[in-house]
Design a protein around this motif. Structure first.
Motif: not given
Length: 102
Positions: A53, A83, A85, A91
């Motif tokens: 990340s 960002v 997931t 990510y």
């Protein structure tokens, strides 16, 4: 036609092109290199998938490689815009293109 006059699905300034090409990103604040996959590319940015990340606002120089043996498809200075997931535990990072590099 202004952006507010466009139908909701058409509010982007640039069309996204799916590419699925290898990507290396050198972080501006350090010399760390992040490897990933460029999922799609547009005139204003790119979406990449990585195992690490990054914080929103982080700047990086990215290099997207060509799957066809050409020299790099794209070199650019970018900034992390978002960002999220994915289901695989990786990510998905949205990068804004700040400058195209030679």
């Amino acid at each position: 036609m202004g952006i507010n006059d466009k139908p909701y699905s058409e509010k982007r300034d640039f069309i996204r092109m799916k590419i699925g090409a290898p990507l290396n990103a050198k972080l501006a604040a350090s010399s760390d290199i992040i490897e990933g996959l460029c999922l799609d590319l547009s005139g204003g940015g790119l979406q990449v998938e990585t195992k690490k990340s990054l914080e929103v606002g982080t700047e990086a120089e990215v290099e997207v490689s060509s799957d066809h043996g050409h020299s790099p498809t794209l070199k650019a200075k970018t900034r992390v815009a978002r960002v999220t997931t994915n289901e695989a535990g990786g990510y998905v990072i949205g990068l804004e293109i700040l400058q195209i590099l030679p």
